[in-house]
Design a protein around this motif. Structure first.
Motif, short mmCIF file in Angstrom:
data_model
loop_
_atom_site.label_atom_id
_atom_site.label_comp_id
_atom_site.label_asym_id
_atom_site.label_seq_id
_atom_site.Cartn_x
_atom_site.Cartn_y
_atom_site.Cartn_z
N THR A 162 3.08 4.90 -3.16
CA THR A 162 3.35 3.50 -3.47
C THR A 162 4.67 3.04 -2.88
OG1 THR A 162 2.10 3.66 -5.54
CG2 THR A 162 3.63 1.81 -5.33
N MET A 163 5.72 3.85 -3.03
CA MET A 163 7.04 3.50 -2.53
C MET A 163 7.06 3.30 -1.02
SD MET A 163 9.76 5.89 -4.61
CE MET A 163 11.06 5.43 -3.46
N CYS A 164 6.38 4.18 -0.31
CA CYS A 164 6.49 4.21 1.15
C CYS A 164 5.48 3.32 1.86
CB CYS A 164 6.34 5.65 1.64
SG CYS A 164 7.72 6.73 1.14
N SER A 165 4.49 2.85 1.15
CA SER A 165 3.50 1.97 1.76
C SER A 165 4.15 0.64 2.15
CB SER A 165 2.36 1.71 0.78
OG SER A 165 1.49 0.72 1.26
N GLU A 166 3.65 0.02 3.21
CA GLU A 166 4.18 -1.26 3.66
C GLU A 166 3.41 -2.45 3.07
OE1 GLU A 166 4.10 -1.07 7.92
OE2 GLU A 166 5.75 0.36 8.02
N GLN A 167 2.48 -2.19 2.15
CA GLN A 167 1.61 -3.24 1.64
C GLN A 167 2.35 -4.34 0.89
OE1 GLN A 167 -2.22 -2.14 -0.19
NE2 GLN A 167 -1.61 -0.02 0.13
N ARG A 168 3.40 -3.98 0.17
CA ARG A 168 4.04 -4.91 -0.75
C ARG A 168 4.95 -5.92 -0.05
NH1 ARG A 168 8.90 -4.40 -3.87
NH2 ARG A 168 8.82 -5.58 -5.82
N ARG A 169 5.24 -5.70 1.23
CA ARG A 169 6.21 -6.56 1.91
C ARG A 169 5.70 -7.98 2.07
NH1 ARG A 169 7.82 -1.85 6.15
NH2 ARG A 169 9.14 -0.70 4.70
N CYS A 170 6.60 -8.91 1.82
CA CYS A 170 6.32 -10.34 2.02
C CYS A 170 6.74 -10.67 3.45
CB CYS A 170 7.12 -11.16 1.01
SG CYS A 170 6.90 -12.93 1.16
#
Length: 211
Positions: free
Chosen positions: A194-202
């Motif tokens: 979860t921490m390293c995934s780029e999914q959350r970036r706006c």
């Protein structure tokens, strides 16, 4: 005692002079395009470096992981530590709210400026100064296939977890981040994914100015 009109005028002028701008979604698009679009430099292991900083400051593991998830650099961690050191009236949660998604120390500077004015409440200042969107490249049309290949070859993750790590990735950085996180021996693999995934970036497109 200054009138409300004078106080507000002083506050607005001070913000304009200092370059503090509202970071709402519409404002973000306009500001990014007006600046000609500039991508924030990305540290491949930014989330892990962020975690190291706040972990050393004795922030709980879960809160540290949430603050540093998808961080472009260690800026959220540096922001959190500076906020706790400088503004003792703020709770841990207040500092987390202020520094979430930060890419620079601007939230700290912004809060300090408004605090000196003495016009807004703590909640209002945090809401005004927090980072609503992190400047970054447009999202990819497809996730980076090399990221998934490296995750399968260079980690012990299941295929499903490897896919979650690399979903919506533009680079292979999530794999480097995950492997660096494992060296800490204190973060669960699922949390690292979860921490390293780029999914959350706006992220932004370099859209025309909004008038």
């Amino acid at each position: 005692m200054r009138s409300n009109r004078t106080t507000c005028f002083s506050l607005i002028c001070g913000l304009v002079a200092s370059g503090f701008l509202v970071l709402g979604s519409a404002g973000c698009k306009q500001d990014a395009s007006a600046q000609g679009y500039a991508e924030v430099p990305q540290d491949p292991v930014g989330p892990i470096n962020c975690f190291r900083i706040v972990d050393a400051a004795q922030l709980s593991g879960q809160s540290a992981a949430e603050l540093c998830t998808s961080a472009l650099t260690d800026a959220p961690g540096r922001c959190f530590v500076a906020t706790q050191d400088q503004f003792h009236e703020l709770s841990t949660q207040d500092s987390l709210n202020l520094c979430d998604r930060a890419t620079t120390m601007t939230p700290v500077d912004c809060y300090g400026h408004l605090r000196a004015e003495g016009v807004l409440t703590e909640d209002q200042m945090i809401d005004y100064c927090r980072t609503y969107c992190s400047l970054g490249p447009p999202p990819p049309e497809a996730s980076n296939p090399a990221c998934l290949s490296q995750a399968i070859e260079n980690t012990d993750l299941s295929l499903q977890s490897a896919a979650e790590l690399c979903l919506r990735s533009r680079t292979t950085y999530p794999v480097a981040c995950f492997n660096e996180g494992q060296t800490l021996h204190k973060i669960a693999d699922s949390t690292l994914v979860t921490m390293c995934s780029e999914q959350r970036r706006c992220q932004y497109y370099n859209a025309p100015p909004v008038y």
